[in-house]
Design a protein around this motif. Structure first.
Motif, PDB file in Angstrom:
ATOM      1  N   MET A 147      -9.299   3.589   9.639  1.00  0.00           N
ATOM      2  CA  MET A 147     -10.429   2.667   9.648  1.00  0.00           C
ATOM      3  C   MET A 147     -10.181   1.514  10.618  1.00  0.00           C
ATOM      4  O   MET A 147     -10.702   0.424  10.436  1.00  0.00           O
ATOM      5  CB  MET A 147     -10.653   2.115   8.237  1.00  0.00           C
ATOM      6  CG  MET A 147     -11.293   3.113   7.311  1.00  0.00           C
ATOM      7  SD  MET A 147     -12.975   3.405   7.868  1.00  0.00           S
ATOM      8  CE  MET A 147     -13.383   4.800   6.891  1.00  0.00           C
ATOM      9  N   GLY A 148      -9.338   1.760  11.612  1.00  0.00           N
ATOM     10  CA  GLY A 148      -9.097   0.735  12.627  1.00  0.00           C
ATOM     11  C   GLY A 148     -10.390   0.436  13.383  1.00  0.00           C
ATOM     12  O   GLY A 148     -11.351   1.190  13.290  1.00  0.00           O
ATOM     13  N   ARG A 208      -5.704  10.865   5.334  1.00  0.00           N
ATOM     14  CA  ARG A 208      -5.927   9.458   5.632  1.00  0.00           C
ATOM     15  C   ARG A 208      -6.942   9.325   6.753  1.00  0.00           C
ATOM     16  O   ARG A 208      -6.741   9.868   7.844  1.00  0.00           O
ATOM     17  CB  ARG A 208      -4.613   8.786   6.028  1.00  0.00           C
ATOM     18  CG  ARG A 208      -3.518   9.024   4.999  1.00  0.00           C
ATOM     19  CD  ARG A 208      -2.493   7.952   5.004  1.00  0.00           C
ATOM     20  NE  ARG A 208      -1.525   8.083   6.074  1.00  0.00           N
ATOM     21  CZ  ARG A 208      -0.501   7.250   6.230  1.00  0.00           C
ATOM     22  NH1 ARG A 208      -0.336   6.239   5.401  1.00  0.00           N
ATOM     23  NH2 ARG A 208       0.344   7.428   7.209  1.00  0.00           N
ATOM     24  N   TYR A 224      -1.808  14.619  13.009  1.00  0.00           N
ATOM     25  CA  TYR A 224      -2.919  13.803  13.492  1.00  0.00           C
ATOM     26  C   TYR A 224      -4.053  14.710  13.957  1.00  0.00           C
ATOM     27  O   TYR A 224      -3.829  15.692  14.646  1.00  0.00           O
ATOM     28  CB  TYR A 224      -2.499  12.974  14.708  1.00  0.00           C
ATOM     29  CG  TYR A 224      -1.475  11.908  14.432  1.00  0.00           C
ATOM     30  CD1 TYR A 224      -1.854  10.589  14.216  1.00  0.00           C
ATOM     31  CD2 TYR A 224      -0.114  12.202  14.415  1.00  0.00           C
ATOM     32  CE1 TYR A 224      -0.913   9.602  13.977  1.00  0.00           C
ATOM     33  CE2 TYR A 224       0.836  11.224  14.176  1.00  0.00           C
ATOM     34  CZ  TYR A 224       0.426   9.923  13.964  1.00  0.00           C
ATOM     35  OH  TYR A 224       1.367   8.946  13.737  1.00  0.00           O
ATOM     36  N   LYS A 227       0.805  -1.224   0.000  1.00  0.00           N
ATOM     37  CA  LYS A 227       0.000   0.000   0.000  1.00  0.00           C
ATOM     38  C   LYS A 227       0.835   1.269   0.000  1.00  0.00           C
ATOM     39  O   LYS A 227       0.339   2.333  -0.357  1.00  0.00           O
ATOM     40  CB  LYS A 227      -0.884   0.013   1.242  1.00  0.00           C
ATOM     41  CG  LYS A 227      -2.143  -0.769   1.075  1.00  0.00           C
ATOM     42  CD  LYS A 227      -3.213  -0.196   1.978  1.00  0.00           C
ATOM     43  CE  LYS A 227      -4.446  -1.053   1.899  1.00  0.00           C
ATOM     44  NZ  LYS A 227      -4.967  -1.385   3.205  1.00  0.00           N
ATOM     45  N   ALA A 228       2.066   1.168   0.442  1.00  0.00           N
ATOM     46  CA  ALA A 228       2.893   2.367   0.544  1.00  0.00           C
ATOM     47  C   ALA A 228       3.229   2.922  -0.843  1.00  0.00           C
ATOM     48  O   ALA A 228       3.647   4.065  -0.971  1.00  0.00           O
ATOM     49  CB  ALA A 228       4.171   2.061   1.303  1.00  0.00           C
ATOM     50  N   VAL A 280      -7.130   4.136   5.755  1.00  0.00           N
ATOM     51  CA  VAL A 280      -5.986   3.345   6.203  1.00  0.00           C
ATOM     52  C   VAL A 280      -6.441   2.460   7.353  1.00  0.00           C
ATOM     53  O   VAL A 280      -7.364   2.799   8.082  1.00  0.00           O
ATOM     54  CB  VAL A 280      -4.792   4.264   6.568  1.00  0.00           C
ATOM     55  CG1 VAL A 280      -5.276   5.527   7.236  1.00  0.00           C
ATOM     56  CG2 VAL A 280      -3.791   3.598   7.476  1.00  0.00           C
ATOM     57  N   ASN A 281      -5.798   1.306   7.481  1.00  0.00           N
ATOM     58  CA  ASN A 281      -6.346   0.277   8.357  1.00  0.00           C
ATOM     59  C   ASN A 281      -6.025   0.400   9.827  1.00  0.00           C
ATOM     60  O   ASN A 281      -6.401  -0.457  10.594  1.00  0.00           O
ATOM     61  CB  ASN A 281      -5.923  -1.091   7.874  1.00  0.00           C
ATOM     62  CG  ASN A 281      -6.863  -1.571   6.795  1.00  0.00           C
ATOM     63  OD1 ASN A 281      -7.980  -1.079   6.709  1.00  0.00           O
ATOM     64  ND2 ASN A 281      -6.429  -2.486   5.976  1.00  0.00           N
ATOM     65  N   CYS A 282      -5.358   1.378  10.264  1.00  0.00           N
ATOM     66  CA  CYS A 282      -5.085   1.625  11.683  1.00  0.00           C
ATOM     67  C   CYS A 282      -3.755   2.346  11.763  1.00  0.00           C
ATOM     68  O   CYS A 282      -2.737   1.825  11.322  1.00  0.00           O
ATOM     69  CB  CYS A 282      -5.000   0.368  12.557  1.00  0.00           C
ATOM     70  SG  CYS A 282      -4.854   0.781  14.317  1.00  0.00           S
ATOM     71  N   VAL A 283      -3.781   3.545  12.297  1.00  0.00           N
ATOM     72  CA  VAL A 283      -2.533   4.281  12.444  1.00  0.00           C
ATOM     73  C   VAL A 283      -1.986   4.118  13.860  1.00  0.00           C
ATOM     74  O   VAL A 283      -0.966   4.686  14.206  1.00  0.00           O
ATOM     75  CB  VAL A 283      -2.676   5.780  12.086  1.00  0.00           C
ATOM     76  CG1 VAL A 283      -2.976   5.934  10.618  1.00  0.00           C
ATOM     77  CG2 VAL A 283      -3.731   6.473  12.922  1.00  0.00           C
TER      78      VAL A 283
END
Lengths: 617, 153
Positions: free
Chosen positions: B79-80, B76, B135, B63-64, B117-120
């Motif tokens: 979406m965690g 971003r 953030y 993904k990067a 994004v799946n969780c930062v």
């Protein structure tokens, strides 16, 4: 910074640092974890330095400022702790600093309004050890985090760091492995495999070089323990890896850090440089003749790379696809060489075990799950943050004791552990002890430590759909059950959430789930259906309500809900201002109305309504 | 558009010419150009002795990496799980509506790229939206307008 040519040189330095630390009368600990930094803690530290200077107070020998790792109570950040009194100031802004210097530091007066307020009693709490969130924890792996400056190797040494390493280097590798085995330490990354046994198997393979890998690809959504450890106590991870390398006979280690964790990478990088300069990494470590070095690998942003064999592919510069594990990676891992892979928290436990002894570690926790476990306690819980508790504690104690219960005292519905490989447990499971085996038996798993609390306004079908959607995106695509099975599973779940679920869908989900479990290649695939299976097991009624009654009990699935305003409405107009669709009308100071034809159920009004007047049906 | 190849050559020079360097090289290229230009992929393949097909497969797996130029600012939406149960989906919907792009797309002006994004890993501040390195925690739909206005300045 000097190079320690022998254990005695390191010991001399420790004594010197301890003498220096004894002179410190005042410590100002400012949290510089990602959470508090986002809240502006770097500015707070800066203003402290200027204000102290302006007040004529010297920073250095008697007073020190430390920008530390995550204190854990991220909910209340930015956090400032004043030692030795343990005064705990929360939500500190740069504008508060002058007052702190004047009142507390100069005159010893505590500033009431910056103290934590107990949400139940309304009472202000002065010191952190009296706040439930901290008082009910058992900090062993996280013991240094929040107390030391993660960018200072001296701080780590003064706190007892790198004391285990010379001891381990003096021991025979087999003895080190024995000690780790005796401690009962099991892998903290999710699998719970006995660490000592893993190391022993690797050592027995007569192939060289052997490798040591630290998995810092914390991909589970809702988990950030490993990030906090890397950011807050990076040397502990390094020390654990060096001891492991000595035990298995490895010259080279890698830390695989997630793309999304820039600060963790930076802090680990600094720590590695410092350890090299100090002669704790590189050639002839502490004059023992043992060579070992560590390299950082930056992940590419793929969840599957948290799986060990995929991670090793990625380190080698390839696409991160897992392979079947007929041959274990301890035998043939990175570059087909014997490889020990453990996660961050596991390595961080190792120095403690070697320093205090296996018995001390094993005395904490349960018989089969020894020690402690760090969790990221998040979701609809009052005190969110990083917590560490002894194994065997109940879920209820974590959520309601440490976590303080559910936000707004709403009813508890479920707790999700283990990330996309885990499951959701209902209220009836709250008194289960948290250990590797019990959670697995209950249909979830320990996982790496994400613990997401859900209240009555969470839809469990939507949660299952969420995880499946996550996995559809993250499936590497190598094996068919995972690649295609998840897509079909998502298709059915979206249909149910969209209000067009069909009779027989639950049975279809059941069948597909068992195909995934039995037929997938790697552990991520075979556990991919767990969130679905567990929600179906404990919350079947919600699935049925969606399909049979076209109703979403949690009030989440947009196709199945409508909004209305009840008579609690005071006509404050906050909702009208925030509605982007002109779906709310009404005069000031009189009850408002939502027009269903225009309402998109975006939820904006619910968040701004001060009177809980907006109802979801 | 002519690509300035100087930074690319510097990157290739900096890394040992080994196939195992592929991901690191692509990461540096992505950082430098904000995407992976086709020409850069070809030259990387040659320099590291990796078939171009394999370079492409790595470039599209992680993904990067992006094969399209990204906007100046990457928004971003986390979406965690913690963000999800605290309403992250609603935030994403709102950004889609305001920016008129789908997740993964870049606005026509080239200013913003919207991503989920799946969780930062900042779950305690959920829900979280990131704009480049900044953030924004405890987000509400009502705050999005202000943040976009802030970023536009």
């Amino acid at each position: 910074m000097m190079r320690f040519a022998s254990p005695s040189a390191l010991k001399a330095q420790r004594t010197k640092l301890e003498t220096r630390a004894a002179k410190v009368k005042r410590e100002i600990l400012i949290c510089a974890g990602t959470g508090c930094l986002a809240g502006g803690s770097a500015d707070v530290a800066e203003v402290f330095r200027t204000e102290l200077k302006a007040a004529g107070m010297k920073i250095g020998v008697r007073m020190v400022i430390k920008e530390t790792g995550c204190h854990g109570f991220c909910e209340q950040g930015p956090l400032v702790i004043l030692m030795p009194e343990k005064i705990f100031y929360q939500k500190v802004k740069p504008s508060h600093v002058k007052k702190i210097v004047e009142s507390t530091l100069k005159n010893g007066e505590v500033i009431e309004r910056l103290l934590y307020k107990n949400p139940d009693t309304g009472e202000r709490v002065e010191t952190y050890d009296r706040i439930d969130f901290y008082a009910k924890q058992h900090r062993l792996v996280l013991r240094n985090i929040g107390r030391i400056d993660p960018q200072s190797i001296d701080d780590y040494i003064a706190a007892g760091g790198y004391a285990a390493l010379p001891r381990a280097l003096k021991m025979k590798p087999e003895k080190v492995i024995d000690e780790v085995a005796k401690s009962g330490l099991r892998g903290r990354g999710g699998g719970g495999f006995p660490t000592g046994r893993k190391w022993a198997t690797c050592r027995k393979v007569e192939v060289h070089p052997r490798y040591v890998i630290c998995n810092a690809d914390e991909g589970d959504p809702g988990a950030f323990m490993d990030r906090s450890i890397c950011e807050g106590d990076p040397h502990a991870v390094l020390e654990g890896m060096i001891i492991c390398a000595h035990a298995v006979g490895s010259p080279k280690g890698y830390i695989y850090v997630r793309e999304e964790y820039p600060l963790a990478r930076q802090r680990l990088g600094i720590a590695i440089e410092q350890a090299r300069t100090a002669g704790l990494l590189g050639e002839n470590i502490l004059g023992s003749g043992f060579d070992f070095d560590i390299e950082i690998n930056r992940g590419g942003g793929a969840f599957v790379c948290g799986e060990s064999s995929a991670l090793m592919k990625s380190v080698a510069g390839e696409v991160g696809e897992p392979r079947a594990k007929y041959i274990h990676s301890v035998v043939k891992g990175l570059y087909d060489k014997p490889t020990v892979l453990n996660n961050v928290e596991t390595f961080a436990c190792v120095p403690y075990i070697l320093d205090r002894g296996a018995k001390v570690f094993a005395a904490v926790g349960t018989k089969k799950s020894t020690g402690t476990k760090a969790f990221s306690l998040v979701g609809k819980v009052k005190n969110t943050g990083l917590v560490e508790v002894p194994m065997g504690i109940s879920l209820r104690e974590i959520i309601f004791g440490v976590g303080g219960g559910i936000i707004g005292d709403r009813p508890f519905k479920a707790v999700q552990t283990g990330g996309p490989s885990g499951g959701c447990l209902p209220e009836s499971a709250l008194d289960l002890p948290v250990d590797f085996d019990t959670l697995t038996d209950a249909g979830s798993m320990m996982g790496s430590g994400g613990m997401i609390v859900m209240d009555d306004r969470t839809c469990m079908v939507d949660v299952a759909r969420y995880f499946v959607n996550f996995l559809v995106e993250e499936s590497c695509g190598k094996c068919t059950p995972c690649r295609e099975g998840l897509k079909q599973l998502l298709f059915i779940l979206e249909r149910i959430c969209g209000g067009t679920g069909e009779p027989g869908d639950i049975e279809r989900i059941d069948r597909l789930s068992s195909v995934l479990t039995d037929g997938s290649l790697c552990a991520l695939g075979s556990s991919a259906a767990n969130p679905v299976i567990s929600t179906l097991k404990y919350f079947r009624d919600e699935y049925e309500a969606h399909i049979a009654d076209r109703r979403c009990p949690g009030g989440v699935c947009k196709a199945l809900i409508t909004y209305s305003i009840n008579d609690k409405c005071t006509g404050c107009t906050a909702c009208v201002k925030v509605c982007a669709f002109d779906a709310i009308s009404g005069k000031k100071k009189s009850r408002h109305k939502i027009h269903a034809d225009k309402c998109t159920r975006c939820g904006a009004c619910i968040y701004v309504c001060p009177d809980e007047a907006i109802e979801v049906h | 558009m002519n690509l300035d190849l100087k930074p690319l050559h510097d990157i290739l020079e900096r890394h040992p010419a080994e196939p195992t360097e592929l991901i690191s090289v692509l990461q540096d290229i992505q950082l430098e150009y904000n995407y992976l230009p086709p020409e850069a992929l070809k030259q990387a393949a040659e320099a590291l002795s990796v078939p171009l097909t394999k370079v492409y497969s790595v470039a599209t797996f992680y993904k990067a990496f992006s094969l399209e130029p990204k906007g100046k600012k990457v928004i971003r939406v986390c979406m965690g799980t913690a963000c999800h149960v605290r309403g992250a989906g609603l935030l994403l919907d709102e950004l889609v509506r305001r920016l008129k792009v789908k997740p993964g797309e870049t606005t026509e002006c080239g200013e913003y790229t919207l991503e989920s994004v799946n969780c930062v890993g900042t779950c305690a501040m959920a829900p979280v939206v990131m704009v480049n390195e900044q953030y924004y925690g405890k987000m509400r739909i009502s705050k999005i307008k202000r943040i976009l206005a802030n970023e536009a300045r």
